[in-house]
Scaffold this motif. Structure first.
Motif, PDB file in Angstrom:
ATOM      1  N   LEU A  26       0.847  -1.182   0.000  1.00  0.00           N
ATOM      2  CA  LEU A  26       0.000   0.000   0.000  1.00  0.00           C
ATOM      3  C   LEU A  26       0.885   1.234   0.000  1.00  0.00           C
ATOM      4  CD1 LEU A  26      -2.601  -1.159   2.698  1.00  0.00           C
ATOM      5  CD2 LEU A  26      -2.860  -1.229   0.202  1.00  0.00           C
ATOM      6  N   VAL A  27       0.354   2.354  -0.443  1.00  0.00           N
ATOM      7  CA  VAL A  27       1.136   3.594  -0.532  1.00  0.00           C
ATOM      8  C   VAL A  27       0.441   4.672   0.293  1.00  0.00           C
ATOM      9  CG1 VAL A  27       2.092   5.369  -2.064  1.00  0.00           C
ATOM     10  CG2 VAL A  27       1.937   2.984  -2.842  1.00  0.00           C
ATOM     11  N   TYR A  28       1.234   5.330   1.136  1.00  0.00           N
ATOM     12  CA  TYR A  28       0.721   6.400   1.997  1.00  0.00           C
ATOM     13  C   TYR A  28       1.520   7.670   1.747  1.00  0.00           C
ATOM     14  CZ  TYR A  28      -0.416   9.030   6.227  1.00  0.00           C
ATOM     15  OH  TYR A  28      -0.825  10.005   7.106  1.00  0.00           O
ATOM     16  N   GLY A  29       0.844   8.786   1.552  1.00  0.00           N
ATOM     17  CA  GLY A  29       1.512  10.069   1.357  1.00  0.00           C
ATOM     18  C   GLY A  29       1.772  10.741   2.692  1.00  0.00           C
ATOM     19  N   SER A  30       3.043  10.909   3.055  1.00  0.00           N
ATOM     20  CA  SER A  30       3.425  11.364   4.394  1.00  0.00           C
ATOM     21  C   SER A  30       4.094  12.736   4.371  1.00  0.00           C
ATOM     22  CB  SER A  30       4.381  10.352   5.031  1.00  0.00           C
ATOM     23  OG  SER A  30       4.878  10.814   6.268  1.00  0.00           O
ATOM     24  N   GLN A  31       3.867  13.481   5.443  1.00  0.00           N
ATOM     25  CA  GLN A  31       4.537  14.770   5.613  1.00  0.00           C
ATOM     26  C   GLN A  31       5.901  14.621   6.274  1.00  0.00           C
ATOM     27  OE1 GLN A  31       0.517  16.423   7.194  1.00  0.00           O
ATOM     28  NE2 GLN A  31       1.771  18.212   6.752  1.00  0.00           N
ATOM     29  N   GLY A  32       6.246  13.444   6.744  1.00  0.00           N
ATOM     30  CA  GLY A  32       7.549  13.232   7.365  1.00  0.00           C
ATOM     31  C   GLY A  32       7.484  12.175   8.440  1.00  0.00           C
ATOM     32  N   ALA A  33       8.583  11.472   8.637  1.00  0.00           N
ATOM     33  CA  ALA A  33       8.607  10.340   9.564  1.00  0.00           C
ATOM     34  C   ALA A  33       8.430  10.760  11.016  1.00  0.00           C
ATOM     35  CB  ALA A  33       9.919   9.573   9.404  1.00  0.00           C
ATOM     36  N   THR A  34       8.792  11.986  11.371  1.00  0.00           N
ATOM     37  CA  THR A  34       8.645  12.430  12.759  1.00  0.00           C
ATOM     38  C   THR A  34       7.519  13.456  12.908  1.00  0.00           C
ATOM     39  OG1 THR A  34      10.342  14.146  12.472  1.00  0.00           O
ATOM     40  CG2 THR A  34      11.070  11.997  13.287  1.00  0.00           C
ATOM     41  N   SER A  35       6.709  13.628  11.864  1.00  0.00           N
ATOM     42  CA  SER A  35       5.540  14.497  11.943  1.00  0.00           C
ATOM     43  C   SER A  35       4.391  13.725  12.575  1.00  0.00           C
ATOM     44  CB  SER A  35       5.148  14.968  10.536  1.00  0.00           C
ATOM     45  OG  SER A  35       4.596  13.881   9.802  1.00  0.00           O
ATOM     46  N   LEU A  36       3.181  14.300  12.555  1.00  0.00           N
ATOM     47  CA  LEU A  36       2.006  13.575  13.056  1.00  0.00           C
ATOM     48  C   LEU A  36       1.764  12.297  12.280  1.00  0.00           C
ATOM     49  CD1 LEU A  36      -0.604  16.387  13.842  1.00  0.00           C
ATOM     50  CD2 LEU A  36       0.976  15.248  15.395  1.00  0.00           C
ATOM     51  N   ASP A  37       2.370  12.175  11.093  1.00  0.00           N
ATOM     52  CA  ASP A  37       2.221  10.946  10.315  1.00  0.00           C
ATOM     53  C   ASP A  37       2.983   9.773  10.917  1.00  0.00           C
ATOM     54  OD1 ASP A  37       0.452  11.922   8.413  1.00  0.00           O
ATOM     55  OD2 ASP A  37       2.048  12.726   7.152  1.00  0.00           O
ATOM     56  N   LEU A  38       3.705  10.016  11.993  1.00  0.00           N
ATOM     57  CA  LEU A  38       4.287   8.898  12.738  1.00  0.00           C
ATOM     58  C   LEU A  38       3.195   8.007  13.320  1.00  0.00           C
ATOM     59  CD1 LEU A  38       6.670   7.392  14.008  1.00  0.00           C
ATOM     60  CD2 LEU A  38       6.697   9.113  15.839  1.00  0.00           C
ATOM     61  N   VAL A  39       2.046   8.582  13.657  1.00  0.00           N
ATOM     62  CA  VAL A  39       0.947   7.794  14.229  1.00  0.00           C
ATOM     63  C   VAL A  39       0.440   6.753  13.236  1.00  0.00           C
ATOM     64  CG1 VAL A  39      -1.384   7.884  15.208  1.00  0.00           C
ATOM     65  CG2 VAL A  39       0.324   9.605  15.866  1.00  0.00           C
ATOM     66  N   PRO A  40       0.030   7.133  12.011  1.00  0.00           N
ATOM     67  CA  PRO A  40      -0.356   6.083  11.064  1.00  0.00           C
ATOM     68  C   PRO A  40       0.773   5.131  10.721  1.00  0.00           C
ATOM     69  CG  PRO A  40      -0.348   8.246  10.006  1.00  0.00           C
ATOM     70  CD  PRO A  40      -0.240   8.478  11.474  1.00  0.00           C
ATOM     71  N   MET A  41       2.007   5.614  10.699  1.00  0.00           N
ATOM     72  CA  MET A  41       3.135   4.725  10.407  1.00  0.00           C
ATOM     73  C   MET A  41       3.195   3.587  11.421  1.00  0.00           C
ATOM     74  SD  MET A  41       7.206   5.629  10.226  1.00  0.00           S
ATOM     75  CE  MET A  41       7.062   6.621   8.735  1.00  0.00           C
ATOM     76  N   LEU A  42       3.086   3.928  12.708  1.00  0.00           N
ATOM     77  CA  LEU A  42       3.127   2.913  13.754  1.00  0.00           C
ATOM     78  C   LEU A  42       1.871   2.048  13.737  1.00  0.00           C
ATOM     79  CD1 LEU A  42       4.619   5.054  16.676  1.00  0.00           C
ATOM     80  CD2 LEU A  42       5.822   3.427  15.186  1.00  0.00           C
ATOM     81  N   ALA A  43       0.722   2.664  13.458  1.00  0.00           N
ATOM     82  CA  ALA A  43      -0.530   1.910  13.416  1.00  0.00           C
ATOM     83  C   ALA A  43      -0.511   0.868  12.303  1.00  0.00           C
ATOM     84  CB  ALA A  43      -1.709   2.864  13.227  1.00  0.00           C
ATOM     85  N   PHE A  44      -0.075   1.263  11.115  1.00  0.00           N
ATOM     86  CA  PHE A  44      -0.054   0.327   9.984  1.00  0.00           C
ATOM     87  C   PHE A  44       0.902  -0.830  10.265  1.00  0.00           C
ATOM     88  CE2 PHE A  44      -0.967   4.226   7.103  1.00  0.00           C
ATOM     89  CZ  PHE A  44      -2.288   4.231   7.522  1.00  0.00           C
ATOM     90  N   ARG A  45       2.010  -0.520  10.917  1.00  0.00           N
ATOM     91  CA  ARG A  45       2.970  -1.581  11.256  1.00  0.00           C
ATOM     92  C   ARG A  45       2.341  -2.573  12.236  1.00  0.00           C
ATOM     93  NH1 ARG A  45       8.628  -2.635  11.679  1.00  0.00           N
ATOM     94  NH2 ARG A  45       9.100  -3.806  13.581  1.00  0.00           N
ATOM     95  N   LEU A  46       1.661  -2.053  13.252  1.00  0.00           N
ATOM     96  CA  LEU A  46       1.010  -2.928  14.220  1.00  0.00           C
ATOM     97  C   LEU A  46      -0.038  -3.822  13.566  1.00  0.00           C
ATOM     98  CD1 LEU A  46       0.634  -0.485  17.233  1.00  0.00           C
ATOM     99  CD2 LEU A  46       1.781  -2.706  17.328  1.00  0.00           C
ATOM    100  N   LEU A  47      -0.713  -3.307  12.560  1.00  0.00           N
ATOM    101  CA  LEU A  47      -1.736  -4.076  11.857  1.00  0.00           C
ATOM    102  C   LEU A  47      -1.136  -5.082  10.873  1.00  0.00           C
ATOM    103  CD1 LEU A  47      -4.307  -1.231  11.157  1.00  0.00           C
ATOM    104  CD2 LEU A  47      -4.635  -3.176  12.704  1.00  0.00           C
ATOM    105  N   GLY A  48       0.171  -5.038  10.714  1.00  0.00           N
ATOM    106  CA  GLY A  48       0.826  -5.975   9.811  1.00  0.00           C
ATOM    107  C   GLY A  48       0.709  -5.626   8.350  1.00  0.00           C
ATOM    108  N   LEU A  49       0.415  -4.359   8.062  1.00  0.00           N
ATOM    109  CA  LEU A  49       0.269  -3.938   6.667  1.00  0.00           C
ATOM    110  C   LEU A  49       1.624  -3.562   6.070  1.00  0.00           C
ATOM    111  CD1 LEU A  49      -2.901  -1.664   7.011  1.00  0.00           C
ATOM    112  CD2 LEU A  49      -2.798  -4.054   6.258  1.00  0.00           C
TER     113      LEU A  49
END
Length: 368
Positions: free
Chosen positions: A162-185
């Motif tokens: 899947l592809v996600y458009g992010s504003q940066g690894a340490t921005s608020l987009d860190l939350v979906p980054m960690l969530a997607f990892r936990l979900l195994g995506l």
């Protein structure tokens, strides 16, 4: 109003004094005893530029706070941008006097560097005194073309990138980054987005295949896509109750929150160091995104006056009628609820901090 030409370190009216170690109530006998701000001007420090989300929030809240503080003082917003909000927060933390004449409002983008152990940070959330916390929310959704009807089917996508458009690894987009990892995506994060709107537009063009939008943007921009049959909601981030537990987002009561989504996908509750990291950043970025704090050492009676004023402000019928997109339908953390929500939003276990720092360094070349 904002006075643009007055420096933050002004000695005018003694609002701020250089130096630290200012904790004695005895040094402030008038205010500490009277709890009356009549005729005073109080600075609501916002470490961001004008017109941003935190500035809009502060300017919305300021007149209601002025109305309900003892003596009905003048409450002005002082913008002190720089360093991604670190500069102004450092200055406030090091130099603001504990006299009730200045307080600060920060946001998730101020809390994240603190949680990550950014060496530029000189402020300590455990030593500031919370008086009010304002949450926000968001919803993760997919394009209908993926063929997923609800979150219980999300595991079907684990073998697909899947592809996600992010504003940066340490921005608020860190939350979906960690969530997607936990979900195994398996999600590829494409950095450089200038806002969540670009992610939504990318999904509409077929370039992005998983996205989230904040509550107001989801309601206004994505729900029409859902109604048109081109997008499918998966889950909300959720909110925190007064004890710091994750609950469903009141703006989207029919959607599972992330913890429920995890259980539906994995058949068990989330736990472990990765979940601890996610929970800290979720709380900081959404459920407890905007706290308002007094300096360390502020006398208890001034703290009590602020907490009561914020409670009364939030309950004010005029505020309730006007809250709209600024506060939304979210329960504001005031009174007895403040401390628990603030603690979850500004605390991370040392092992979780170490894990997320290593994760970002290894996978996204982040240097601390």
């Amino acid at each position: 109003m904002t006075r643009p030409n007055t420096p933050f370190l002004s000695s005018r009216r003694g609002l701020l004094r250089a130096g630290a170690g200012l904790g004695a109530a005895a040094a402030l006998p008038g205010l500490a005893q009277a709890q009356d701000f009549a005729g005073r001007t109080i600075e609501f420090v916002i470490p961001f530029a004008e017109a941003g989300g935190s500035d809009v929030w502060a300017r919305f809240m300021a007149p209601f706070l002025a109305k309900h503080l003892p003596g009905k003082p003048n409450v002005i917003v002082r913008n002190v941008p720089g360093g991604g909000s670190i500069t102004g927060t450092n200055t406030f933390y090091q130099r603001a006097r504990p006299d009730g004449l200045s307080f600060i409002g920060t946001s998730g983008s101020t809390q994240f560097p603190y949680l990550l152990g950014d060496p530029r940070v000189r402020y300590d959330y455990t030593r500031m005194i919370p008086t009010y916390v304002s949450p926000t929310g968001g919803v993760v959704y997919l394009p209908k073309s993926l063929g997923i009807e609800n979150v219980s089917q999300l595991a079907r996508l684990r073998d697909r990138e899947l592809v996600y458009g992010s504003q940066g690894a340490t921005s608020l987009d860190l939350v979906p980054m960690l969530a997607f990892r936990l979900l195994g995506l398996n999600v590829r994060h494409v950095f450089g987005m200038r806002g969540r709107g670009e992610g939504r537009l990318g999904l509409m063009r077929g370039e992005i295949t998983i996205d989230y939008q904040t509550s107001s943007a989801y309601i206004t921009q994505v729900m029409p896509m859902v109604q048109a049959g081109t997008a499918v909601p998966m889950f909300s981030w959720g909110v925190l109750d007064g004890q710091g537990n994750v609950q469903r987002d009141p703006s989207f009561p029919d959607l599972p929150h992330f913890v429920e989504a995890f259980e539906m996908v994995n058949g068990s509750k989330p736990s472990g160091v990765e979940y601890d990291a996610y929970l800290a950043f979720f709380a900081s970025g959404f459920a407890g995104q905007k706290p308002a704090m007094l300096p360390h050492g502020t006398p208890d009676n001034i703290v009590a006056a602020y907490r009561k004023a914020f409670s009364d402000a939030v309950a004010d019928p005029e505020l309730q009628a006007r809250k709209g997109d600024v506060l939304g339908e979210y329960k504001q953390a005031v009174g007895d609820d403040v401390q628990a929500v603030y603690r979850v939003a500004t605390t991370i276990k040392p092992e979780a901090r170490e894990w997320v720092r290593n994760f970002l360094a290894t996978n996204h070349n982040v240097r601390f």
